[in-house]
Motif scaffolding. Structure first.
Motif, PDB file in Angstrom:
ATOM      1  N   PHE A  10       0.834  -1.199   0.000  1.00  0.00           N
ATOM      2  CA  PHE A  10       0.000   0.000   0.000  1.00  0.00           C
ATOM      3  C   PHE A  10       0.869   1.249   0.000  1.00  0.00           C
ATOM      4  O   PHE A  10       1.843   1.346   0.755  1.00  0.00           O
ATOM      5  N   LEU A  11       0.507   2.207  -0.853  1.00  0.00           N
ATOM      6  CA  LEU A  11       1.302   3.420  -0.987  1.00  0.00           C
ATOM      7  C   LEU A  11       1.002   4.385   0.155  1.00  0.00           C
ATOM      8  O   LEU A  11      -0.150   4.568   0.542  1.00  0.00           O
ATOM      9  N   TYR A  12       2.057   4.993   0.675  1.00  0.00           N
ATOM     10  CA  TYR A  12       1.888   6.036   1.674  1.00  0.00           C
ATOM     11  C   TYR A  12       1.554   7.350   0.972  1.00  0.00           C
ATOM     12  O   TYR A  12       1.903   7.559  -0.183  1.00  0.00           O
ATOM     13  N   GLY A  13       0.877   8.229   1.684  1.00  0.00           N
ATOM     14  CA  GLY A  13       0.538   9.522   1.112  1.00  0.00           C
ATOM     15  C   GLY A  13      -0.958   9.747   1.091  1.00  0.00           C
ATOM     16  O   GLY A  13      -1.750   8.890   1.498  1.00  0.00           O
ATOM     17  N   ARG A  31      -3.056   0.498  -3.920  1.00  0.00           N
ATOM     18  CA  ARG A  31      -2.242  -0.684  -3.657  1.00  0.00           C
ATOM     19  C   ARG A  31      -1.355  -0.990  -4.859  1.00  0.00           C
ATOM     20  O   ARG A  31      -1.835  -1.153  -5.977  1.00  0.00           O
ATOM     21  N   GLN A  32      -0.074  -1.048  -4.620  1.00  0.00           N
ATOM     22  CA  GLN A  32       0.872  -1.426  -5.658  1.00  0.00           C
ATOM     23  C   GLN A  32       0.717  -2.915  -5.956  1.00  0.00           C
ATOM     24  O   GLN A  32       0.300  -3.697  -5.086  1.00  0.00           O
ATOM     25  N   TYR A 175      -3.956  13.881  -6.774  1.00  0.00           N
ATOM     26  CA  TYR A 175      -5.344  13.784  -7.194  1.00  0.00           C
ATOM     27  C   TYR A 175      -5.471  12.994  -8.494  1.00  0.00           C
ATOM     28  O   TYR A 175      -4.634  13.104  -9.392  1.00  0.00           O
ATOM     29  N   LEU A 176      -6.541  12.212  -8.559  1.00  0.00           N
ATOM     30  CA  LEU A 176      -6.827  11.395  -9.730  1.00  0.00           C
ATOM     31  C   LEU A 176      -8.180  11.783 -10.303  1.00  0.00           C
ATOM     32  O   LEU A 176      -9.025  12.336  -9.600  1.00  0.00           O
ATOM     33  N   MET A 203       6.973   3.745 -11.432  1.00  0.00           N
ATOM     34  CA  MET A 203       7.617   4.456 -10.329  1.00  0.00           C
ATOM     35  C   MET A 203       6.647   5.384  -9.600  1.00  0.00           C
ATOM     36  O   MET A 203       7.056   6.168  -8.758  1.00  0.00           O
ATOM     37  N   PHE A 204       5.350   5.320  -9.932  1.00  0.00           N
ATOM     38  CA  PHE A 204       4.351   6.149  -9.256  1.00  0.00           C
ATOM     39  C   PHE A 204       4.428   5.919  -7.750  1.00  0.00           C
ATOM     40  O   PHE A 204       4.579   4.796  -7.299  1.00  0.00           O
ATOM     41  N   PRO A 205       4.342   6.987  -6.935  1.00  0.00           N
ATOM     42  CA  PRO A 205       4.030   8.376  -7.288  1.00  0.00           C
ATOM     43  C   PRO A 205       5.252   9.253  -7.575  1.00  0.00           C
ATOM     44  O   PRO A 205       5.094  10.450  -7.794  1.00  0.00           O
TER      45      PRO A 205
END
Length: 226
Positions: A10-13, A31-32, A175-176, A203-205
């Motif tokens: 899971f991505l932080y931020g 989620r990556q 934002y998406l 490589m997102f984000p």
């Protein structure tokens, strides 16, 4: 409590979805998934398993494990290719977006032409777990599952805020926005709620926007219905 190994996916931020349907941005968890050629199917699998449970987006420890995701991912790849092959054989049409239809044969041919191969070669290649899936496979799965698949992309929220009379962003959040809605409408959720995926760079984000080549899919979980 000790963190599960899968929590690291899971991505932080802070991530939010900007939509005309909501008065304010909707918070998201992202989620990556492994970037091994099956990222599309992994992302969709994570969404299906999440929606089939009673957990919420922030219940990170309760999300399906990556082995579960990979197992379903492999099955989804097979379903997608079989759906396209059957559509070609029986000259079937598939729902692209809303009322827009496309012949399965044309959908596959357009994709195959990009690689200079035949439709049969394209489908045979797509059965390989290392081959990257894209538009045709999203459409096929949306029709096979009778579930809407929502494709998201990053957006400049300062512009979105001006268009929707929302306050400007804090400069730290990402934002998406909705890029496309594939498959049948999810009104009524007869076969399940929409599945959200993000088209981004691997490589997102760290890399995003116009400078980042989109070569990866991630699973996205809104905190509420959108």
């Amino acid at each position: 409590m000790a963190r599960r190994e899968d929590d690291e996916w899971f991505l932080y931020g802070s991530y939010f979805l900007v939509s005309d349907k909501t008065a304010a941005p909707v918070s998201l968890r992202i989620r990556q998934v492994p970037g091994n050629g099956s990222c599309l199917f992994n992302a969709i699998a994570a969404g299906i398993l999440y929606n089939s449970s009673s957990i919420t987006a922030n219940d990170v420890e309760q999300h399906p494990s990556m082995p579960e995701v990979r197992k379903l991912s492999s099955q989804l790849r097979t379903k997608a290719v079989d759906m396209l092959a059957s559509g070609i054989k029986h000259t079937e049409q598939l729902i692209m977006q809303k009322d827009e239809m496309i012949d399965a044969s044309n959908l596959v041919r357009l994709a195959a032409d990009q690689y200079g191969i035949t439709s049969n070669e394209y489908l045979e290649n797509m059965r390989d777990e290392r081959v990257w899936g894209g538009g045709p496979e999203i459409v096929a799965l949306a029709n096979e599952l009778q579930r809407q698949i929502v494709l998201l992309e990053t957006t400049d929220y300062s512009r979105a805020a001006q268009n929707s009379n929302q306050s400007s962003h804090d400069g730290c959040s990402i934002y998406l926005k909705v890029s496309a809605l594939f498959g049948p409408s999810s009104e009524g959720y007869e076969f399940g709620p929409p599945i959200y995926i993000l088209s981004a760079n691997q490589m997102f984000p760290k890399k995003r926007g116009v400078q980042a080549r989109e070569n990866h899919f991630l699973a996205v979980f809104p905190s509420c219905s959108v």
